[in-house]
Motif scaffolding. Structure first.
Motif, short mmCIF file in Angstrom:
data_model
loop_
_atom_site.label_atom_id
_atom_site.label_comp_id
_atom_site.label_asym_id
_atom_site.label_seq_id
_atom_site.Cartn_x
_atom_site.Cartn_y
_atom_site.Cartn_z
N GLU A 53 -5.89 98.50 86.17
CA GLU A 53 -5.35 99.04 84.94
C GLU A 53 -3.83 98.85 84.94
O GLU A 53 -3.14 99.32 85.85
CB GLU A 53 -5.67 100.53 84.81
CG GLU A 53 -5.13 101.14 83.53
CD GLU A 53 -5.20 102.66 83.53
OE1 GLU A 53 -5.50 103.22 82.47
OE2 GLU A 53 -4.93 103.27 84.58
N THR A 89 -4.40 82.62 77.15
CA THR A 89 -4.90 83.76 76.37
C THR A 89 -5.79 83.25 75.25
O THR A 89 -5.45 82.29 74.56
CB THR A 89 -3.74 84.58 75.77
OG1 THR A 89 -2.90 83.72 75.00
CG2 THR A 89 -2.89 85.20 76.88
N ASP A 93 -5.00 89.61 70.52
CA ASP A 93 -4.08 90.68 70.93
C ASP A 93 -4.14 90.91 72.44
O ASP A 93 -4.52 91.99 72.90
CB ASP A 93 -4.42 91.98 70.19
CG ASP A 93 -5.86 92.42 70.43
OD1 ASP A 93 -6.67 91.57 70.90
OD2 ASP A 93 -6.17 93.60 70.19
N ASP A 95 -3.21 91.79 76.31
CA ASP A 95 -2.29 92.75 76.94
C ASP A 95 -1.31 91.96 77.81
O ASP A 95 -1.68 91.45 78.86
CB ASP A 95 -3.10 93.74 77.79
CG ASP A 95 -2.19 94.75 78.48
OD1 ASP A 95 -0.97 94.73 78.23
OD2 ASP A 95 -2.71 95.56 79.28
N SER A 97 1.62 93.38 78.85
CA SER A 97 2.59 94.36 79.37
C SER A 97 3.09 93.97 80.76
O SER A 97 4.21 94.33 81.14
CB SER A 97 1.96 95.75 79.40
OG SER A 97 0.77 95.76 80.18
N TRP A 98 2.29 93.22 81.50
CA TRP A 98 2.68 92.80 82.85
C TRP A 98 3.91 91.89 82.84
O TRP A 98 4.64 91.82 83.84
CB TRP A 98 1.52 92.07 83.55
CG TRP A 98 1.00 90.88 82.79
CD1 TRP A 98 0.01 90.87 81.85
CD2 TRP A 98 1.44 89.52 82.91
NE1 TRP A 98 -0.19 89.60 81.37
CE2 TRP A 98 0.67 88.76 82.00
CE3 TRP A 98 2.41 88.89 83.67
CZ2 TRP A 98 0.85 87.38 81.85
CZ3 TRP A 98 2.59 87.51 83.53
CH2 TRP A 98 1.80 86.78 82.63
#
Length: 312
Positions: A53, A89, A93, A95, A97-98
């Motif tokens: 996560e 990807t 949408d 993720d 954030s990494w």
């Protein structure tokens, strides 16, 4: 200085032991097998928060680890290299954030992915270097089966104990029902001269990645949640090779050098905290999924800070 016992000798356990010793603690590591026989040795070991996560704490630990590994990459003997590649990807949408932890990255046109430069670890070299570095700091290591935290506390008489034993951690602590394995299968091919990696987590055929190292290319993979099967599956290997070659035709016909299966020690979220219910301080550091190398130094520092507060 305090006396600390660390359970586990994979990349997390060794990193924790290294940081505790560097902070002045007297450290002992006990594990049923050394790093070369741990799931850490199977990993493609590229910096990327996979099967975990991506919380704020994970991004923070990832950033710290990125910086440490980038420093270590200056010494070829560590087995760390900085390598450029692409995270593909396929969702509208994704993720990302990494990427806050990655200084050198850019979005591809049309949202097709992220191109970035991250640390890549050659596991044999790196785990050997990490073990030797811990020993040089005075860390003591022994091989033994740990079946009880209570018994180990009684026998070792440490001032604090850190459980960093991957999948075995939950059973040792006895208070965790959130841990589970994620089966990962890889095949290693001879490297025809590739240097760039890719990760295609949303490939319709299944998780797909290709990580070139010195003489081989780690090709994967699988993400079978809850599977404890450690046997090589030829059918799965065939699918992996088919997907990888479709994206990197240069790998067609390259000889297979080795095969492996590892069980990623996953959890609903990474556990880095003090554990209640013991007569001496016990800390947990596990549940890193496929991000052990990615979070290792950051979480080792977090544990060292927690132990330090108790030792004050």
């Amino acid at each position: 200085m305090s006396k600390v016992t660390v359970v586990g000798a994979g990349v997390i356990g060794l990193s924790v032991a290294h940081e505790l010793a560097a902070a002045g603690h007297q450290v002992s590591v006990v594990a049923s097998r050394d790093a070369s026989a741990s799931v850490s040795s199977v990993a493609a070991a590229i910096w990327f928060p996979h099967d975990v996560e991506v919380s704020g704490a994970v991004v923070d630990s990832g950033r710290v680890t990125y910086q440490r590994l980038e420093e270590l990459a200056r010494d070829p003997g560590t087995g760390v290299r900085m390598r450029t590649g692409t995270v593909l990807t396929r969702r509208p949408d994704p993720d990302l954030s990494w990427t806050r932890a990655v200084p050198h990255h850019e979005r591809l046109a049309g949202g097709a992915g992220v191109r970035c430069t991250v640390p890549l670890v050659e596991t044999d070299l790196y785990l050997g270097w990490l073990r030797a570095s811990a020993l040089a700091l005075g860390v003591r290591m022994r091989t033994a089966e740990v079946r009880s935290v209570t018994k180990l506390l009684r026998e070792d008489e440490p001032d604090a104990l850190v459980v960093a034993a991957g999948l075995g951690s939950a059973a040792l602590l006895g208070d965790d029902t959130e841990s589970f394995p994620i089966r990962g299968q890889v095949v290693r091919l001879a490297n025809p001269g590739l240097t760039e990696w890719f990760i295609d987590g949303d490939n319709p055929g299944g998780l797909t990645y290709m990580v070139p190292r010195g003489n081989d290319v780690v090709c994967g993979g699988t993400g079978e949640v809850g599977s404890w099967d450690e046997q090589i599956d030829p059918r799965i290997e065939s699918g992996i090779l088919s997907r990888v070659v479709a994206l990197v035709p240069e790998l067609a016909g390259q000889p297979v050098l080795s095969r492996a299966v590892g069980l990623r020690p996953a959890r609903s979220r990474v556990r880095v905290e003090k554990v209640a219910g013991h007569d001496r301080p016990v800390f947990a550091c596990y549940g890193h999924g496929g991000a052990g190398f990615t979070l290792s130094w950051g979480d080792a520092i977090r544990i060292t800070e927690l132990v330090g507060r108790v030792a004050e």
